[in-house]
Scaffold this active site. Structure first.
Site, PDB file in Angstrom:
ATOM      1  CG  MET A  12      -1.930  -1.128   1.268  1.00 47.92           C
ATOM      2  SD  MET A  12      -3.202  -1.047  -0.010  1.00 47.92           S
ATOM      3  CE  MET A  12      -4.263   0.236   0.641  1.00 47.92           C
ATOM      4  CG  ASP A  31      10.296  -0.282   3.287  1.00 44.33           C
ATOM      5  OD1 ASP A  31       9.054  -0.154   3.313  1.00 44.33           O
ATOM      6  OD2 ASP A  31      10.867  -1.373   3.510  1.00 44.33           O
ATOM      7  CG  LEU A  65       5.516   1.034   9.244  1.00 39.86           C
ATOM      8  CD1 LEU A  65       6.123   1.515  10.544  1.00 39.86           C
ATOM      9  CD2 LEU A  65       6.593   0.650   8.250  1.00 39.86           C
ATOM     10  CE  LYS A 171      -8.906  -1.875   7.448  1.00 41.33           C
ATOM     11  NZ  LYS A 171      -7.511  -1.536   7.109  1.00 41.33           N
ATOM     12  CG  MET A 177     -19.203  -5.759  10.667  1.00 46.34           C
ATOM     13  SD  MET A 177     -20.513  -6.925  11.155  1.00 46.34           S
ATOM     14  CE  MET A 177     -21.555  -6.888   9.695  1.00 46.34           C
TER      15      MET A 177
END
Length: 217
Positions: A12, A31, A65, A171, A177
């Site tokens: 992402m 990173d 992360l 979230k 769900m």
């Protein structure tokens, strides 16, 4: 435009960072994977040597992360964000981690006179690439508004869920769900198969009634 430190260039984060750069923000990326970092070698971003380097001089620091322990290490470990983060800067954690872990980290930031909000991600890597992800934010209204120009570079929709921690909590509930829906869809299709029903017909019926959910779609 803001000076942004962007930490986490995975599935992402790679796309999200590119959209922040594309929007014209002065961006420094980091990173732990040198391969992920070197992908940005020919971009307009500066490549940092550590989370502390990425946060140095930044007005906003974004973390995306794998999980909470990675955020904690990037924030509090050797060469971490808190070593250089300005009290005037704002850290935006977009990681999907544990609610209790995020709140503990936020308390640690408070004790250091530093600022942290959550902005958990919704949707997929395709949305991340297109700049149309969903951000579920938790923090004061003023902090969310402060973060908005950077979030808008990555997000189609920004929802202020409440005080700090409310974004990641929303979230987690949403993920609950989602998983319930996946299990229910799988069990329903397995039951139909065992009963000898035509799978496509069963799916069509479920999709056209109140029984439907995102997983069956």
């Amino acid at each position: 435009m803001a000076k942004v430190g962007f930490i986490g260039l995975g599935t992402m984060g790679n796309h999200m960072a590119r959209n922040v750069i594309k929007a014209g923000h002065e961006t420094t990326v980091y990173d732990v994977s040198d391969d992920a970092l070197q992908v940005f070698h020919n971009s307009d971003a500066r490549l940092a040597t550590s989370p502390a380097d990425a946060a140095d001089g930044a007005e906003m620091v974004v973390t995306v992360l794998p999980n909470s322990p990675h955020v904690q290490t990037a924030s509090l470990g050797a060469g971490g964000i808190t070593e250089t983060l300005s009290p005037d800067a704002l850290m935006i954690d977009m990681t999907t981690g544990g609610v209790a872990d995020f709140k503990a980290l936020a308390d640690d930031f408070d004790s250091r006179g530093l600022r942290l909000i959550d902005a958990a991600i919704g949707r997929t890597p395709m949305h991340a690439e297109a700049g149309t992800i969903l951000a579920l934010t938790g923090g004061s209204e003023a902090e969310v508004e402060e973060a908005r120009p950077v979030l808008e570079a990555m997000c189609e929709e920004i929802i202020h869920c409440g005080p700090r921690g409310a974004g990641i909590t929303t979230k987690v509930v949403n993920n609950y769900m989602t998983i319930v829906g996946v299990v229910a869809a799988a069990e329903a299709l397995a039951l139909g198969a065992k009963a000898g029903l035509d799978r496509d017909l069963l799916v069509r019926v479920i999709q056209s009634t109140v029984a439907t959910n995102g997983a069956i779609q």
